[in-house]
Every structure is written in C-alpha cells, then in structure tokens.
Design an enzyme around this catalytic site. Structure first.
Site, PDB file in Angstrom:
ATOM      1  N   THR A 132       2.861   0.276  12.297  1.00 51.47           N
ATOM      2  CA  THR A 132       3.700   1.412  12.111  1.00 51.47           C
ATOM      3  C   THR A 132       4.066   1.939  13.394  1.00 51.47           C
ATOM      4  O   THR A 132       3.247   1.830  14.579  1.00 51.47           O
ATOM      5  CB  THR A 132       3.134   2.347  11.367  1.00 51.47           C
ATOM      6  OG1 THR A 132       3.598   3.499  11.546  1.00 51.47           O
ATOM      7  CG2 THR A 132       1.597   2.709  11.711  1.00 51.47           C
ATOM      8  N   ASP A 133       5.275   2.740  13.600  1.00 51.17           N
ATOM      9  CA  ASP A 133       5.520   3.300  14.775  1.00 51.17           C
ATOM     10  C   ASP A 133       4.516   4.304  14.996  1.00 51.17           C
ATOM     11  O   ASP A 133       4.544   5.110  16.058  1.00 51.17           O
ATOM     12  CB  ASP A 133       7.089   3.913  14.722  1.00 51.17           C
ATOM     13  CG  ASP A 133       7.492   4.642  13.688  1.00 51.17           C
ATOM     14  OD1 ASP A 133       6.288   5.146  12.900  1.00 51.17           O
ATOM     15  OD2 ASP A 133       8.565   5.215  13.639  1.00 51.17           O
ATOM     16  N   GLU A 134       3.915   4.931  14.000  1.00 50.47           N
ATOM     17  CA  GLU A 134       2.915   6.281  14.225  1.00 50.47           C
ATOM     18  C   GLU A 134       1.813   6.033  15.032  1.00 50.47           C
ATOM     19  O   GLU A 134       1.222   6.931  15.657  1.00 50.47           O
ATOM     20  CB  GLU A 134       2.442   6.611  12.838  1.00 50.47           C
ATOM     21  CG  GLU A 134       3.711   6.952  11.835  1.00 50.47           C
ATOM     22  CD  GLU A 134       3.431   7.508  10.603  1.00 50.47           C
ATOM     23  OE1 GLU A 134       2.447   8.340  10.546  1.00 50.47           O
ATOM     24  OE2 GLU A 134       4.087   7.457   9.525  1.00 50.47           O
ATOM     25  N   TYR A 158      -4.588   8.502   9.660  1.00 50.02           N
ATOM     26  CA  TYR A 158      -3.804   7.285   9.325  1.00 50.02           C
ATOM     27  C   TYR A 158      -3.393   6.458  10.437  1.00 50.02           C
ATOM     28  O   TYR A 158      -3.871   5.167  10.398  1.00 50.02           O
ATOM     29  CB  TYR A 158      -2.672   7.524   8.616  1.00 50.02           C
ATOM     30  CG  TYR A 158      -1.711   6.329   8.445  1.00 50.02           C
ATOM     31  CD1 TYR A 158      -1.765   5.299   7.852  1.00 50.02           C
ATOM     32  CD2 TYR A 158      -0.204   6.603   8.940  1.00 50.02           C
ATOM     33  CE1 TYR A 158      -0.862   4.027   7.785  1.00 50.02           C
ATOM     34  CE2 TYR A 158       0.582   5.471   8.809  1.00 50.02           C
ATOM     35  CZ  TYR A 158       0.356   4.207   8.181  1.00 50.02           C
ATOM     36  OH  TYR A 158       0.939   3.300   8.131  1.00 50.02           O
ATOM     37  N   LYS A 162      -4.518   2.646  11.968  1.00 45.90           N
ATOM     38  CA  LYS A 162      -3.782   1.644  12.216  1.00 45.90           C
ATOM     39  C   LYS A 162      -3.777   1.180  13.508  1.00 45.90           C
ATOM     40  O   LYS A 162      -3.661  -0.111  13.871  1.00 45.90           O
ATOM     41  CB  LYS A 162      -2.253   1.980  11.845  1.00 45.90           C
ATOM     42  CG  LYS A 162      -1.859   2.096  10.353  1.00 45.90           C
ATOM     43  CD  LYS A 162      -2.035   0.904   9.475  1.00 45.90           C
ATOM     44  CE  LYS A 162      -0.972  -0.234   9.730  1.00 45.90           C
ATOM     45  NZ  LYS A 162      -1.421  -1.257   8.724  1.00 45.90           N
TER      46      LYS A 162
HETATM   47  P1  NAD Z   1       1.450   0.936   0.149  1.00 44.93           P
HETATM   48  O1  NAD Z   1       0.286   1.997   0.196  1.00 44.93           O
HETATM   49  O2  NAD Z   1       2.693   1.240  -1.082  1.00 44.93           O
HETATM   50  O3  NAD Z   1       0.713  -0.169  -0.361  1.00 44.93           O
HETATM   51  C1  NAD Z   1      -0.573  -0.873   0.171  1.00 44.93           C
HETATM   52  C2  NAD Z   1      -1.076  -2.015  -0.663  1.00 44.93           C
HETATM   53  O4  NAD Z   1      -2.101  -2.321  -0.341  1.00 44.93           O
HETATM   54  C3  NAD Z   1      -1.250  -1.592  -2.215  1.00 44.93           C
HETATM   55  O5  NAD Z   1      -0.904  -2.406  -3.040  1.00 44.93           O
HETATM   56  C4  NAD Z   1      -2.956  -1.562  -2.105  1.00 44.93           C
HETATM   57  O6  NAD Z   1      -3.343  -1.739  -3.520  1.00 44.93           O
HETATM   58  C5  NAD Z   1      -3.116  -2.491  -1.150  1.00 44.93           C
HETATM   59  N1  NAD Z   1      -4.475  -2.361  -0.541  1.00 44.93           N
HETATM   60  C6  NAD Z   1      -4.970  -1.171  -0.182  1.00 44.93           C
HETATM   61  N2  NAD Z   1      -6.238  -1.554   0.098  1.00 44.93           N
HETATM   62  C7  NAD Z   1      -6.384  -2.908   0.149  1.00 44.93           C
HETATM   63  C8  NAD Z   1      -7.638  -3.670   0.504  1.00 44.93           C
HETATM   64  N3  NAD Z   1      -8.769  -3.288   1.093  1.00 44.93           N
HETATM   65  N4  NAD Z   1      -7.579  -4.974   0.055  1.00 44.93           N
HETATM   66  C9  NAD Z   1      -6.646  -5.455  -0.496  1.00 44.93           C
HETATM   67  N5  NAD Z   1      -5.298  -4.554  -0.852  1.00 44.93           N
HETATM   68  C10 NAD Z   1      -5.373  -3.405  -0.350  1.00 44.93           C
HETATM   69  O7  NAD Z   1       1.986   0.787   1.534  1.00 44.93           O
HETATM   70  P2  NAD Z   1       3.240   0.329   2.211  1.00 44.93           P
HETATM   71  O8  NAD Z   1       3.953   1.679   2.331  1.00 44.93           O
HETATM   72  O9  NAD Z   1       3.795  -0.710   1.437  1.00 44.93           O
HETATM   73  O10 NAD Z   1       2.790  -0.034   3.613  1.00 44.93           O
HETATM   74  C11 NAD Z   1       2.747  -1.547   3.720  1.00 44.93           C
HETATM   75  C12 NAD Z   1       1.998  -1.632   5.027  1.00 44.93           C
HETATM   76  O11 NAD Z   1       3.090  -1.495   5.925  1.00 44.93           O
HETATM   77  C13 NAD Z   1       0.821  -0.951   5.564  1.00 44.93           C
HETATM   78  O12 NAD Z   1       0.320  -1.574   6.445  1.00 44.93           O
HETATM   79  C14 NAD Z   1       1.616   0.310   6.441  1.00 44.93           C
HETATM   80  O13 NAD Z   1       0.791   0.648   7.335  1.00 44.93           O
HETATM   81  C15 NAD Z   1       2.805  -0.500   7.017  1.00 44.93           C
HETATM   82  N6  NAD Z   1       3.984   0.300   7.137  1.00 44.93           N
HETATM   83  C16 NAD Z   1       4.341   1.185   6.168  1.00 44.93           C
HETATM   84  C17 NAD Z   1       5.440   2.098   6.313  1.00 44.93           C
HETATM   85  C18 NAD Z   1       6.200   2.705   5.500  1.00 44.93           C
HETATM   86  O14 NAD Z   1       7.101   3.631   5.722  1.00 44.93           O
HETATM   87  N7  NAD Z   1       5.825   2.689   4.172  1.00 44.93           N
HETATM   88  C19 NAD Z   1       6.187   1.941   7.920  1.00 44.93           C
HETATM   89  C20 NAD Z   1       5.712   1.050   8.772  1.00 44.93           C
HETATM   90  C21 NAD Z   1       4.561   0.251   8.495  1.00 44.93           C
HETATM   91  P1  TYD Z   2       6.081  10.764   4.591  1.00 46.97           P
HETATM   92  O1  TYD Z   2       7.070  10.092   3.705  1.00 46.97           O
HETATM   93  O2  TYD Z   2       4.718  11.246   4.084  1.00 46.97           O
HETATM   94  O3  TYD Z   2       6.015   9.773   5.880  1.00 46.97           O
HETATM   95  P2  TYD Z   2       5.199   9.865   7.463  1.00 46.97           P
HETATM   96  O4  TYD Z   2       4.385  11.291   7.483  1.00 46.97           O
HETATM   97  O5  TYD Z   2       4.292   8.561   7.542  1.00 46.97           O
HETATM   98  O6  TYD Z   2       6.228  10.028   8.281  1.00 46.97           O
HETATM   99  O7  TYD Z   2       6.829  12.027   5.014  1.00 46.97           O
HETATM  100  C1  TYD Z   2       7.953  11.882   5.787  1.00 46.97           C
HETATM  101  C2  TYD Z   2       8.350  13.163   6.576  1.00 46.97           C
HETATM  102  O8  TYD Z   2       8.379  14.250   5.515  1.00 46.97           O
HETATM  103  C3  TYD Z   2       7.062  13.810   7.482  1.00 46.97           C
HETATM  104  O9  TYD Z   2       7.627  14.582   8.350  1.00 46.97           O
HETATM  105  C4  TYD Z   2       6.495  15.054   6.349  1.00 46.97           C
HETATM  106  C5  TYD Z   2       7.704  15.256   5.313  1.00 46.97           C
HETATM  107  N1  TYD Z   2       7.285  15.642   4.311  1.00 46.97           N
HETATM  108  C6  TYD Z   2       7.699  16.787   3.559  1.00 46.97           C
HETATM  109  O10 TYD Z   2       8.587  17.566   4.435  1.00 46.97           O
HETATM  110  N2  TYD Z   2       7.110  17.160   2.365  1.00 46.97           N
HETATM  111  C7  TYD Z   2       6.585  16.423   1.538  1.00 46.97           C
HETATM  112  O11 TYD Z   2       6.376  16.513   0.350  1.00 46.97           O
HETATM  113  C8  TYD Z   2       6.226  14.946   2.177  1.00 46.97           C
HETATM  114  C9  TYD Z   2       5.459  14.167   1.309  1.00 46.97           C
HETATM  115  C10 TYD Z   2       6.564  14.720   3.573  1.00 46.97           C
END
Ligand code: NAD
Ligand code: TYD
Length: 355
Positions: A132-134, A158, A162
């Site tokens: 992630t970019d975070e 988080y 990561k």
């Molecule tokens: P999500 O939380 O929707 O899904 C995570 C999945 O991983 C779930 O299906 C969960 O059951 C599985 N999981 C969790 N712990 C596990 C374990 N110990 N063993 C096997 N499976 C396990 O997450 P997402 O949003 O789909 O993110 C997927 C990946 O992308 C993550 O690594 C996250 O850090 C990264 N990512 C997400 C975003 C975003 O905006 N959602 C952006 C950049 C990177």
């Molecule tokens: P989120 O979707 O949780 O992603 P991330 O924190 O990983 O960027 O949140 C996106 C942005 O929205 C973040 O600045 C927090 C804000 N946010 C709210 O303002 N209200 C909410 O209820 C949630 C879940 C997030």
C-alpha cells in the site's frame, strides 16, 4: 498455475475473477476467511475447475508446504492481510500476526519450495507482494506524490505492519535471492468492497437512511484507483516487472474525502433518489477524527507507466458510477455482509464519536 492468498477479499476476489476471465491458467486461492473474506465474492466460479479454493492461514507452515508441493505454482501473489486502519487502531494484534508473522511464514515456505526448483521453473518463478501507499506516511499539501524511493514513514498499526512485511520481502530477495516483486497501490474502490471502508460505507449507509460519518474536517486526501485497474497493473507487473523492483500503482486521482462523499450522494440522488425528494447530502455528519489520521496520500505511478506501459482504464467519474451501480444492483450481497459481527464493529467504531 498461480497461487493467490487472500483471494476471497475485496481486491483478491476481483483479481481472481479478472484473471480467469482472461486466461485459463488455474488459480489456487488460499484464504482463511476472516470477517473480510467472503466466498460469495467468488460465487460465479462455483464448479469451475480452474479455481481451487483452500480455507487456510498464510501463517500455517504445514498448509503452505502441502499446497506448494501439491500444486507447484509458477507464481504467488500475496493479497492476504488485515487491511482496515480503524480496526488496527482498536486492535493491532491481528495485524502483527497476519501482516508480519504470516508474511514471514509464507516467505519461509516459499524459500524452501523455490530452493528445490530447477532450470526454467526456478528462473521464472515470482513472488508478488501486494502493498500500500500508506507505508510512505502522510504528505503535506504541496509535496510531490510518493515515488518508489520515498522514505518509509508508516503512521498507523496497519501501515506499520505492511511496512514490516515489505521489508521482509525485500530482505528475502537480497539475502536469499528470492525473485520478488512489490507493488504499492493507492486506495482502491469498486465491486465487493467491504462496507467498513469509506466509499461502500457511504453508499450502504445512505441507502439505509443512516448518517454519513465524515472524520474530522473531511479535507483529508486519498488517491483513488478503480480496483480493476489495480488488477491489470498487478498482471502487468507479474508478466514484465524486473525482479527485486518496487512499482507504485495509482490513478492520478487525488480527492478530499468530503468531495468523494458528495459525489456518492449526487450519484445516488440521480440513480436511486430518496422518497422524500431530498438529497442524500442531508445525511452527512462530521464526527470525531481518526487518531493519527494521515492527511494526504498521492502516488506517482510514472515508473510503471514508463517501464511497463501500464495506464488505468477508468477515470474517477466512470469508476465511481460503475461502483454505485454495482451496489444498487447487488443489494443481497450488501445485506449478507451486514452480519451481527459487522453491526458490532459499526457500534464499536462510531458510537464513541461525537457529531
Ligand atoms: P480485504 O480485507 O478486503 O481482504 C483481505 C483478505 O485476506 C480476506 O479475504 C481475508 O479473509 C484474507 N486473510 C486475512 N488474513 C489472512 C490469513 N492470515 N491467511 C489467509 N488469508 C487471510 O483486503 P483488500 O482491500 O482486498 O486488500 C488486499 C491487499 O491489498 C492487502 O494486502 C492490502 O494491504 C492491500 N491494499 C489494499 C488497498 C485498498 O484500498 N483496499 C490499497 C492498497 C493495497
Ligand atoms: P478508508 O476507506 O478506511 O481507507 P484508508 O484509511 O486506508 O485511506 O478511509 C478513507 C478515508 O476516509 C480516510 O481519510 C478516513 C476517511 N473515513 C471517514 O471520513 N469516515 C469513515 O466512516 C471512514 C470509514 C473513513
């Protein structure tokens, strides 16, 4: 075949669905099915022999050794993670366990498996770690977007977990020669996004007549990418990325949270208007901010574009419209993910926040 971890979650499920829509190469999908993992995301693959689902933990060395020996994947894509910042604030332990210890166990199993491969199988093998970019921390208003060389400055449990996993992946390449690739992507949105994150939470709450909780002043900035563009970038990096390299993935779509919420409300006003004729905007409530809230993320994805020729297909306008339409057309999916555990989470995260 390829092995995907976390393929029942938001991005993983989109990736598996897109992969099998474009190729006949089998996917073994290892997912422990936490609250975020959902077999329903993959329902269209029921009975499809190209998808082998295994319920198991990336931290379970025995399961990993067995899977790798049995299926001999040519590549592994590691999506499995705890992914929600607010949950990491309420309870960091699971993040340490899966994102750090789990990634470590996975790397150990893969090191053992890869070490026994020979010839082309060894040469061509790839371990692609999804990050992630975070991990780069927070940007000031006028600072340039994150490049791959930006210092790691994670601010939440988080992002710290990561970051730790990214460092382990890097170390396994430098120390053991494991052929790794790492991608750091900005905020995704799209179908199957669990309604704890900003965009799906706003859609689901709006339609249910509930408040739309905006943290702090709502001026925090995120850089949004439609999930299917993230998936196409991952496929491209897997295909052509240079071993040991990091690729930032983003959509050049920086937006303040409050603008996102207004856009969602405007689309819902157009596509599913409130019965009283008022705008969904009337449901917006500013609530207590997230502790340590990162102010701004922005991804510079020019390396990926320059070196591998990748570009996003969707603009924010086209992607967000598709997303809102998907939620309107998939109300039973929305109802099914709102279990008792989901309601307990909402209570935990929002009841203590004053308006
Ligand atoms: P999500 O939380 O929707 O899904 C995570 C999945 O991983 C779930 O299906 C969960 O059951 C599985 N999981 C969790 N712990 C596990 C374990 N110990 N063993 C096997 N499976 C396990 O997450 P997402 O949003 O789909 O993110 C997927 C990946 O992308 C993550 O690594 C996250 O850090 C990264 N990512 C997400 C975003 C975003 O905006 N959602 C952006 C950049 C990177
Ligand atoms: P989120 O979707 O949780 O992603 P991330 O924190 O990983 O960027 O949140 C996106 C942005 O929205 C973040 O600045 C927090 C804000 N946010 C709210 O303002 N209200 C909410 O209820 C949630 C879940 C997030």
């Amino acid at each position: 075949m390829i092995l995907v971890t976390g393929g029942a979650g938001f991005i993983g499920a989109n990736f598996v669905l897109d992969w099998l829509a474009q190729s006949n190469e089998t996917v073994v999908n290892l997912d422990v099915l936490t609250y975020a993992g959902n077999r329903e995301n993959l329902a269209t693959l029921d009975g499809d022999p190209r998808h082998i689902f295994v319920q198991g933990d990336i931290g379970d060395s025995a399961v990993l050794a067995d899977l790798l020996t049995r299926h001999q994947p040519r590549a592994i894509i590691n999506f499995a993670a705890e992914s929600h910042v607010d949950r990491s604030i309420h309870g960091p332990e699971d993040f340490i366990q899966t994102n750090i210890v789990g990634t470590f166990r996975l790397l150990e199993a893969v090191r053992d498996y890869w070490g026994k491969l020979h010839g082309d199988a060894k040469q061509d093998f790839r371990f692609l770690h999804i990050s992630t970019d975070e991990v780069y921390g927070s940007l000031a208003k006028d600072e340039p977007a994150f490049t791959e060389n930006h210092r790691y400055q994670p601010n939440s449990p988080y992002s710290a977990s990561k970051a730790a996993s990214d460092h382990l992946v890097r170390a396994y390449h430098h120390t053991y020669g494991l052929p790794v690739l790492t991608t750091n992507c900005s905020n995704n949105y799209g179908p199957y996004h669990f309604p704890e994150k900003l965009i799906p939470l706003m859609i689901v709450n709006a339609l249910a007549g509930k408040p739309l909780p905006v943290y702090g002043d709502g001026r925090q900035i995120r850089d949004w990418l439609y999930v299917k563009d993230h998936c196409s970038a991952i496929r491209r990096v897997l295909e052509a990325g240079s071993v040991g390299e990091i690729y930032n993935i983003g959509g050049w779509n920086e937006k303040p949270n409050i603008d996102i919420v207004h856009t969602v409300c405007a689309l819902l006003d157009e596509l599913s208007a409130r019965l009283d004729g008022h705008s969904y905007r009337e449901q917006i409530v500013y609530v207590t901010d997230r502790p340590g809230h990162d102010r701004r993320y922005a991804i510079d994805a020019s390396k990926l574009e320059r070196e591998l020729g990748w570009k996003p297909a969707e603009t924010f306008d086209t992607g967000i419209r598709k997303t809102v339409q998907w939620y309107l057309q998939n109300q039973s999916w929305v109802a099914n993910v709102q279990s008792g555990a989901y309601r307990a989470w909402v209570e935990k995260n929002y009841s203590g926040r004053s308006a």
